[in-house]
Design an enzyme around this catalytic site. Sequence first.
Site, PDB file in Angstrom:
ATOM      1  CB  CYS A  98       6.433  -4.400   2.559  1.00  0.00           C
ATOM      2  SG  CYS A  98       7.832  -3.241   1.888  1.00  0.00           S
ATOM      3  CB  ILE A 152      -1.021   0.035   1.326  1.00  0.00           C
ATOM      4  CG1 ILE A 152      -1.655  -1.375   1.216  1.00  0.00           C
ATOM      5  CG2 ILE A 152      -1.806   1.201   1.096  1.00  0.00           C
ATOM      6  CD1 ILE A 152      -2.597  -1.410   2.524  1.00  0.00           C
ATOM      7  CD  GLU A 153       4.040   1.916  -4.680  1.00  0.00           C
ATOM      8  OE1 GLU A 153       3.587   2.752  -5.296  1.00  0.00           O
ATOM      9  OE2 GLU A 153       4.764   0.972  -4.613  1.00  0.00           O
ATOM     10  CD  GLU A 159       7.326  -8.746   2.013  1.00  0.00           C
ATOM     11  OE1 GLU A 159       6.629  -7.667   1.638  1.00  0.00           O
ATOM     12  OE2 GLU A 159       8.099  -9.104   1.389  1.00  0.00           O
TER      13      GLU A 159
END
Length: 126
Positions: free
Chosen positions: A53, A43-44, A55
């Site tokens: 990130c 999710i930027e 993970e």
Amino acid sequence: MDYNHLVTAAKSAMEHAYAKYSKFKVGAALLTKSGKVYTGCNIENSSYGATICAERVAFSKAISEGEQEIEAIAVVSSSGDYTYPCGICRQFMSEWGTDLKLIFENGKDTKVYTLKELLPEAFTKF
Ligand code: THU
């Protein structure tokens, strides 16, 4: 152990990636020792450093639902190559033990590592 179902779940999660800036989509699927699966995608953010990130999204979902025993995590990306976790994610995941198995897939083959192999001599405070 066969982790194909985790790779499939990671690929589905990757479809939700919010990769507006890098266009690099990542999906992750985590397996708890009790057999539950939690997924995540990257999710930027326009403030790039606020990006999360895949993970850490998967781990945050699992931990916030009360999970503590994590067995494995599969990671895939849109790159067509193996995508290994960044340093922040390696450190973040090590909080729940370095016996964690990590499964990587490049669209064709898979590789399996332990977190211990990817983060030797991990920092722990206690
Ligand atoms: N990214 C992940 O989500 N996981 C990784 O293992 C590597 C990098 C994301 C962060 C960012 O959104 C994009 O991939 C490019 O760095």
